[in-house]
Enzyme design. Structure first.
Site, PDB file in Angstrom:
ATOM      1  N   SER A   1       0.863  -1.197   0.000  1.00  0.00           N
ATOM      2  CA  SER A   1       0.000   0.000   0.000  1.00  0.00           C
ATOM      3  C   SER A   1       0.888   1.232   0.000  1.00  0.00           C
ATOM      4  O   SER A   1       2.080   1.149   0.330  1.00  0.00           O
ATOM      5  CB  SER A   1      -0.865  -0.017   1.263  1.00  0.00           C
ATOM      6  OG  SER A   1      -1.498   1.237   1.448  1.00  0.00           O
TER       7      SER A   1
ATOM      8  N   TYR B   1      -3.501  -0.819  10.021  1.00  0.00           N
ATOM      9  CA  TYR B   1      -3.351  -1.023   8.577  1.00  0.00           C
ATOM     10  C   TYR B   1      -1.948  -0.570   8.130  1.00  0.00           C
ATOM     11  O   TYR B   1      -1.246  -1.306   7.419  1.00  0.00           O
ATOM     12  CB  TYR B   1      -4.439  -0.244   7.825  1.00  0.00           C
ATOM     13  CG  TYR B   1      -4.465  -0.486   6.337  1.00  0.00           C
ATOM     14  CD1 TYR B   1      -5.089  -1.617   5.804  1.00  0.00           C
ATOM     15  CD2 TYR B   1      -3.865   0.408   5.457  1.00  0.00           C
ATOM     16  CE1 TYR B   1      -5.116  -1.840   4.432  1.00  0.00           C
ATOM     17  CE2 TYR B   1      -3.891   0.188   4.081  1.00  0.00           C
ATOM     18  CZ  TYR B   1      -4.516  -0.932   3.578  1.00  0.00           C
ATOM     19  OH  TYR B   1      -4.544  -1.157   2.214  1.00  0.00           O
TER      20      TYR B   1
END
Ligand code: NAP
Length: 251
Positions: A143, A156
């Site tokens: 990400s 996350y």
């Protein structure tokens, strides 16, 4: 030149194949010639049909990847179906949004478990087959938050930082066995994962204003990177994190 990207005869496992980026990459691999085991939480019927319509062999396994023994079940199903695992895409992932000061242990553990623990142990289990055959292409879905801290998504960001480091650690150990381990870092893509952001007019505008390409990415945008990292074209590339972000990180 097209041979460089040809995946005919290759077999792949894609986790989280039913929707979003997983669906985009599954269709990309199938278009390039690969047969695929689709691994999902609920169902990947629609993606399964589309892969078969392209003339590829496809099977699905419905499983919660965080359950005990799930990773071994995935590898056993892939070997039972195709006899070998050439490509593994670790795509399934979740996100929980809460300010750090209120963040719960459950939201920490759930995200870290699927996004990084499962990634490591599924890759370890698949690599036992890849190592025997001295061939494998692992693609982890990282990400932008592998590089940046993000806002109200601490577990996350931590989990995706771990994905980047797992990618490099495994690349170092396994290059000599013919196994490439790379990652794709998607930018802001229009999927279920970002629905809340896209529905928040303030956050949505702030994000769009920062993307040089001036649009959210789509599952189609990630196909090319997945096929590249799964194919012979990337044989001398390992431990790399390839951003597919419309220029976000360059800003
Ligand atoms: P998505 O639309 O929410 O898809 C996630 C997939 O993971 C779904 O197929 C889901 O299956 C599956 N999944 C979730 N929990 C699972 C479990 N316990 N066991 C098995 N499968 C499970 O998200 P996406 O945006 O396509 O994200 C795919 C990957 O890209 C994730 O790793 C995400 O972190 C990463 N990513 C996304 C973006 C973005 O902007 N969208 C940006 C950077 C990175 P069910 O639907 O059946 O639950």
């Amino acid at each position: 030149m097209s041979d460089l990207f040809d995946l005919t005869g290759k077999t792949a496992i894609v986790t989280g194949a039913s929707t979003g980026l997983g669906k985009g990459m599954t269709l990309g691999l199938a278009e390039a010639g690969a047969d695929i085991l689709l691994v999902d939480h609920v169902s990947s019927d629609e993606t399964l049909k589309e892969v078969k319509a392209l003339g590829r062999k496809a099977e699905q396994l419905i499983i919660d990847l965080t359950m005990k023994d799930a990773v071994q079940a995935v590898v056993s199903k892939a070997l039972e179906t195709f006899n070998k695992i050439d490509i593994l895409i670790n795509n399934a992932g979740i996100i929980r949004r809460t300010p750090a000061i209120e963040f719960s242990e459950k939201d920490w553990d759930d995200v870290m478990n699927l996004n990084s623990r499962v990634v490591f142990f599924l890759t370890q289990a698949a690599a036992r087959d890849m190592m025997k055959r001295k061939y494998g292409k692992v693609i982890n879905i990282a990400s932008l938050l592998s590089f940046q801290g993000g806002i109200i998504v601490p577990s996350y960001s931590a989990s995706k930082g771990a994905v980047m480091q797992i990618t490099k650690a495994l690349a170092n150990e396994w290059a000599k066995f013919g196994i490439n381990v790379n990652a794709i870092a998607p930018g802001y893509m229009a999927t279920n994962n970002t629905k809340a952001l896209r529905e928040d007019p303030v956050r949505s505008k702030a994000i769009l204003d920062r993307i040089p390409a001036e649009r959210w990415g789509t599952p189609d945008d990630i196909k090319g990177a997945a096929v590249f990292l799964a194919s012979r074209a990337s044989d001398y590339i390992t431990g790399h994190v390839l951003a597919v972000d419309g220029g976000w990180l360059a800003r």
